[in-house]
Design a protein around this motif. Structure first.
Motif, PDB file in Angstrom:
ATOM      1  N   TYR A  42      54.771  24.637  50.630  1.00  0.00           N
ATOM      2  CA  TYR A  42      55.010  23.494  51.521  1.00  0.00           C
ATOM      3  C   TYR A  42      53.861  23.325  52.506  1.00  0.00           C
ATOM      4  O   TYR A  42      53.371  22.212  52.724  1.00  0.00           O
ATOM      5  CB  TYR A  42      56.330  23.660  52.271  1.00  0.00           C
ATOM      6  CG  TYR A  42      57.539  23.358  51.428  1.00  0.00           C
ATOM      7  CD1 TYR A  42      58.005  22.053  51.287  1.00  0.00           C
ATOM      8  CD2 TYR A  42      58.220  24.366  50.765  1.00  0.00           C
ATOM      9  CE1 TYR A  42      59.118  21.768  50.512  1.00  0.00           C
ATOM     10  CE2 TYR A  42      59.337  24.097  49.988  1.00  0.00           C
ATOM     11  CZ  TYR A  42      59.782  22.791  49.864  1.00  0.00           C
ATOM     12  OH  TYR A  42      60.874  22.518  49.089  1.00  0.00           O
ATOM     13  N   GLY A  45      50.882  21.854  51.009  1.00  0.00           N
ATOM     14  CA  GLY A  45      50.997  20.469  50.556  1.00  0.00           C
ATOM     15  C   GLY A  45      50.857  20.354  49.047  1.00  0.00           C
ATOM     16  O   GLY A  45      50.382  19.345  48.528  1.00  0.00           O
ATOM     17  N   PHE A  46      51.295  21.410  48.345  1.00  0.00           N
ATOM     18  CA  PHE A  46      51.208  21.407  46.883  1.00  0.00           C
ATOM     19  C   PHE A  46      51.997  20.220  46.328  1.00  0.00           C
ATOM     20  O   PHE A  46      53.129  19.962  46.746  1.00  0.00           O
ATOM     21  CB  PHE A  46      51.770  22.718  46.317  1.00  0.00           C
ATOM     22  CG  PHE A  46      51.628  22.829  44.831  1.00  0.00           C
ATOM     23  CD1 PHE A  46      50.449  23.283  44.281  1.00  0.00           C
ATOM     24  CD2 PHE A  46      52.666  22.453  43.995  1.00  0.00           C
ATOM     25  CE1 PHE A  46      50.299  23.366  42.897  1.00  0.00           C
ATOM     26  CE2 PHE A  46      52.521  22.534  42.618  1.00  0.00           C
ATOM     27  CZ  PHE A  46      51.340  22.995  42.068  1.00  0.00           C
ATOM     28  N   ASN A  47      51.407  19.506  45.394  1.00  0.00           N
ATOM     29  CA  ASN A  47      52.083  18.364  44.779  1.00  0.00           C
ATOM     30  C   ASN A  47      52.826  18.836  43.531  1.00  0.00           C
ATOM     31  O   ASN A  47      52.192  19.157  42.526  1.00  0.00           O
ATOM     32  CB  ASN A  47      51.072  17.276  44.411  1.00  0.00           C
ATOM     33  CG  ASN A  47      51.746  16.044  43.839  1.00  0.00           C
ATOM     34  OD1 ASN A  47      52.964  16.001  43.669  1.00  0.00           O
ATOM     35  ND2 ASN A  47      50.961  15.032  43.545  1.00  0.00           N
ATOM     36  N   PRO A  48      54.170  18.870  43.573  1.00  0.00           N
ATOM     37  CA  PRO A  48      54.926  19.387  42.430  1.00  0.00           C
ATOM     38  C   PRO A  48      55.104  18.388  41.288  1.00  0.00           C
ATOM     39  O   PRO A  48      55.650  18.737  40.250  1.00  0.00           O
ATOM     40  CB  PRO A  48      56.282  19.732  43.053  1.00  0.00           C
ATOM     41  CG  PRO A  48      56.435  18.753  44.164  1.00  0.00           C
ATOM     42  CD  PRO A  48      55.038  18.522  44.702  1.00  0.00           C
ATOM     43  N   LEU A  49      54.642  17.143  41.473  1.00  0.00           N
ATOM     44  CA  LEU A  49      54.890  16.109  40.467  1.00  0.00           C
ATOM     45  C   LEU A  49      53.938  16.237  39.287  1.00  0.00           C
ATOM     46  O   LEU A  49      52.718  16.303  39.454  1.00  0.00           O
ATOM     47  CB  LEU A  49      54.733  14.721  41.089  1.00  0.00           C
ATOM     48  CG  LEU A  49      55.692  14.388  42.229  1.00  0.00           C
ATOM     49  CD1 LEU A  49      55.367  13.013  42.799  1.00  0.00           C
ATOM     50  CD2 LEU A  49      57.128  14.473  41.778  1.00  0.00           C
ATOM     51  N   ASP A  66      42.024  20.136  39.892  1.00  0.00           N
ATOM     52  CA  ASP A  66      42.856  20.188  41.096  1.00  0.00           C
ATOM     53  C   ASP A  66      43.689  21.464  41.176  1.00  0.00           C
ATOM     54  O   ASP A  66      44.166  21.831  42.246  1.00  0.00           O
ATOM     55  CB  ASP A  66      43.798  18.980  41.151  1.00  0.00           C
ATOM     56  CG  ASP A  66      43.055  17.662  41.293  1.00  0.00           C
ATOM     57  OD1 ASP A  66      41.895  17.686  41.779  1.00  0.00           O
ATOM     58  OD2 ASP A  66      43.614  16.619  40.910  1.00  0.00           O
ATOM     59  N   MET A  94      60.157  22.180  44.428  1.00  0.00           N
ATOM     60  CA  MET A  94      58.746  22.469  44.740  1.00  0.00           C
ATOM     61  C   MET A  94      58.242  23.631  43.883  1.00  0.00           C
ATOM     62  O   MET A  94      57.162  23.556  43.296  1.00  0.00           O
ATOM     63  CB  MET A  94      58.602  22.802  46.224  1.00  0.00           C
ATOM     64  CG  MET A  94      57.215  23.265  46.636  1.00  0.00           C
ATOM     65  SD  MET A  94      55.935  22.024  46.507  1.00  0.00           S
ATOM     66  CE  MET A  94      56.085  21.248  48.115  1.00  0.00           C
ATOM     67  N   GLY A  97      58.078  22.653  40.198  1.00  0.00           N
ATOM     68  CA  GLY A  97      56.888  21.843  39.942  1.00  0.00           C
ATOM     69  C   GLY A  97      55.627  22.688  39.850  1.00  0.00           C
ATOM     70  O   GLY A  97      54.741  22.419  39.031  1.00  0.00           O
ATOM     71  N   TYR A  98      55.551  23.725  40.684  1.00  0.00           N
ATOM     72  CA  TYR A  98      54.423  24.664  40.605  1.00  0.00           C
ATOM     73  C   TYR A  98      54.432  25.351  39.239  1.00  0.00           C
ATOM     74  O   TYR A  98      53.403  25.438  38.567  1.00  0.00           O
ATOM     75  CB  TYR A  98      54.542  25.683  41.734  1.00  0.00           C
ATOM     76  CG  TYR A  98      53.551  26.822  41.665  1.00  0.00           C
ATOM     77  CD1 TYR A  98      52.291  26.701  42.237  1.00  0.00           C
ATOM     78  CD2 TYR A  98      53.882  28.018  41.034  1.00  0.00           C
ATOM     79  CE1 TYR A  98      51.371  27.750  42.175  1.00  0.00           C
ATOM     80  CE2 TYR A  98      52.974  29.070  40.967  1.00  0.00           C
ATOM     81  CZ  TYR A  98      51.728  28.929  41.538  1.00  0.00           C
ATOM     82  OH  TYR A  98      50.828  29.972  41.461  1.00  0.00           O
ATOM     83  N   GLN A 101      53.283  23.190  36.284  1.00  0.00           N
ATOM     84  CA  GLN A 101      51.851  22.925  36.204  1.00  0.00           C
ATOM     85  C   GLN A 101      51.021  24.185  35.980  1.00  0.00           C
ATOM     86  O   GLN A 101      50.023  24.158  35.266  1.00  0.00           O
ATOM     87  CB  GLN A 101      51.386  22.233  37.488  1.00  0.00           C
ATOM     88  CG  GLN A 101      51.994  20.841  37.628  1.00  0.00           C
ATOM     89  CD  GLN A 101      51.598  20.181  38.919  1.00  0.00           C
ATOM     90  OE1 GLN A 101      50.455  19.765  39.067  1.00  0.00           O
ATOM     91  NE2 GLN A 101      52.528  20.096  39.850  1.00  0.00           N
TER      92      GLN A 101
END
Length: 194
Positions: A42, A45-49, A66, A94, A97-98, A101
Motif C-alpha cells: 500500500y 502504491g503497487f498497482n494490483p490491476l 515496471d 492488493m 494482484g501482486y 503479476q
C-alpha cells in the motif's frame, strides 16, 4: 539468509503492522538472517490491476519493466514472508494482484512437458502470517482450508516453493484473542529460524 517481507494492510495502526514489527525485531536478533527487505504494497502504491492489451501482453509479463524491481526482490530472497489480513476467506485484493503479476510464466514457473509446470523459485521458503476477525477454526471447518490450499498448493507449490509455514490467527478483534501471545510466538520464530 535474506528475508523479503511483503506487508499488505492499508493501516499502520493495525495488528498486522504489529506482526510486521515483531518479524523485524526477531529477524534483527537472528544471527542467521543476513539482510531483510520490506515491501509495503500500500505504501509503495503497487498497482494490483492486471492490464493486457496490444502493448502489454500476458505472455510478456515476466519481463515487464515496471515490475523489474519486484522480480529482483523475489530472486534475491531466500525466505518470502507475507503479512496480511484474511478478508472473505482469502488475502486482500492488493496481495492477490501482486501474486497475479509477480508469479508469472517464465519467471516463477515454466510450462513443463505434461500436466505440471516446472517451478523456477525452488530452494526458497515462505511464511504466511495472517489475521482474521473470525474464529481460528473458521477456515478449516467452514471453508475447507481454502486459504492454506491457495497459498501452499496453488501458489507456492506451483512455483517450486515447497517449504511453507503458516501463522493463521483468528479472533483477532476479540479482547480474548491473546494478541500478545501470538505476537510473541511470531517474534520467537523469526529470532530462531534458520
Amino acid at each position: 539468509m535474506k528475508v523479503l517481507v511483503i506487508y499488505t494492510h492499508p493501516n499502520h495502526d493495525s495488528l498486522c503492522y504489529s506482526f510486521l514489527q515483531k518479524i523485524l525485531q526477531g529477524a534483527g536478533e537472528n544471527p542467521k538472517v543476513k539482510e531483510v527487505q520490506v515491501l509495503d504494497l500500500y505504501e509503495e502504491g503497487f498497482n494490483p490491476l492486471l492490464v493486457f492489451n496490444q502493448e502489454k501482453r500476458r505472455r510478456d509479463m515476466h519481463r515487464d519493466p515496471d515490475l523489474a524491481k519486484y522480480r529482483e526482490q523475489l530472486l534475491w530472497a531466500d525466505k518470502i514472508v507475507l503479512v496480511y489480513p484474511i478478508w472473505w476467506g482469502r488475502p486482500p485484493a492488493m496481495l492477490l494482484g501482486y501474486m497475479d503479476q509477480m508469479f508469472a510464466a517464465n519467471f516463477a514457473y515454466r510450462d513443463g512437458k505434461g500436466h505440471f509446470a516446472e517451478g523456477l523459485l525452488k530452494g526458497k521458503s515462505a511464511v504466511c502470517v495472517s489475521t482474521m476477525k473470525g474464529p481460528a477454526n473458521y477456515p478449516l471447518l467452514w471453508l475447507h482450508n481454502a486459504h492454506k490450499i491457495l497459498m501452499k498448493r496453488a501458489l507456492f507449490g506451483f512455483v517450486g516453493i515447497k517449504k511453507v509455514k503458516f501463522f493463521e490467527f483468528g479472533n483477532m478483534e476479540s479482547p480474548k484473542g491473546k494478541q500478545a501471545e501470538k505476537l510473541e510466538k511470531v517474534y520467537r520464530y523469526f529470532r530462531a529460524v534458520g
